[in-house]
Scaffold this active site. Structure first.
Site, short mmCIF file in Angstrom:
data_model
loop_
_atom_site.label_atom_id
_atom_site.label_comp_id
_atom_site.label_asym_id
_atom_site.label_seq_id
_atom_site.Cartn_x
_atom_site.Cartn_y
_atom_site.Cartn_z
N HIS A 60 0.26 -1.72 0.09
CA HIS A 60 -0.26 0.11 -0.09
C HIS A 60 1.24 0.91 -0.38
CE1 HIS A 60 -3.52 2.13 0.73
NE2 HIS A 60 -3.14 2.77 1.38
N HIS A 72 -4.00 8.75 0.12
CA HIS A 72 -3.73 7.62 -0.26
C HIS A 72 -5.49 7.28 -0.03
CE1 HIS A 72 -5.13 5.62 3.64
NE2 HIS A 72 -5.33 6.91 3.78
N CYS A 161 -4.36 2.40 -5.52
CA CYS A 161 -3.16 3.84 -4.57
C CYS A 161 -2.04 3.32 -5.03
CB CYS A 161 -2.92 2.30 -3.25
SG CYS A 161 -2.16 1.09 -3.19
#
Length: 231
Positions: A60, A72, A161
């Protein structure tokens, strides 16, 4: 016709990737970390840095904005159900995350470093080394991230992301994770030994979902489409 075939193939790839990550979303804490408190050296982060946290099977990413804030991209089904910012600004739980992925509802949001990482170790600007790309100036990276804040469509393959941070950091959205999965699926489908497995998968899909025309045609045609697009 070609566009329709590619869209169908794309849909299958996304569902396969979703299935491969289902266990992660089910058993991990929000964001995939341990949830345990972790002493982060926030003062070592610079505005515009790419923060990276490892998960079991994926990574991530976020952009550090300064003052313990990270931008994000996060899927969140609650965004489609309410406009109450007080509710949607809370940390995204698994119950909100997975349906958000399925329904392709997401936002580029700001959370604290702790909420972003959720107990995982943080790497800083590691993409600079792995992608070997020249980054934009940190302030430009941060400004790009701030300009993207808000609702955004979500796609495991085309808008996740990693696409967000690479656009901010390097000027073009790319996702090596998604590309690697895409290539792996193409190799498997192209392999003649996988033809039977693909057919069985399609048959199981038809049996499981019924013989509705909107499912039968993709179940039969998508393996062929993937093989055709493998070039």
């Amino acid at each position: 016709m070609k566009n329709s075939m590619l869209e169908a193939a794309s849909l299958l790839l996304e569902k396969l990737l979703l299935i491969s990550n289902f266990k992660i979303f089910s058993v991990c804490a929000p964001g995939g970390g341990t949830g345990k408190k972790h002493p982060y050296e926030i003062n070592s982060f610079l505005r515009g840095d790419v923060l990276e946290v490892s998960r079991t099977h994926f990574t991530h990413y976020g952009i550090y904005l300064g003052d313990n804030r990270v931008a994000h991209l996060m899927p969140d089904i609650l965004l489609a159900l309410t406009s109450d910012k007080e509710r949607t600004q809370k940390v995204v739980s698994n119950k909100r995350l997975l349906p958000g992925v399925i329904c392709k509802v997401a936002s580029i949001r700001v959370d604290t470093v702790e909420d972003f990482a959720y107990g995982a170790d943080i790497l800083v600007n590691h993409l600079d080394e792995t992608l070997k790309k020249k980054s934009l100036l940190n302030e430009e990276v941060a400004r790009r991230a701030e300009q993207q804040l808000g609702l955004t469509p979500y796609s495991l393959l085309w808008n996740n992301c990693e696409h967000f941070v690479t656009y901010c950091r390097y000027g073009s959205p790319i996702s090596p994770q998604a590309e690697k999965f895409h290539e792996t699926v193409k190799i498997l489908i192209r392999d003649q030994r996988s033809c039977l497995a693909s057919a069985v998968l399609g048959l199981v899909s038809i049996i499981y979902t019924g013989l509705a025309s909107y499912m039968t045609l993709p179940a039969v045609c998508i393996p062929f489409c993937l093989w055709m697009m493998s070039g």
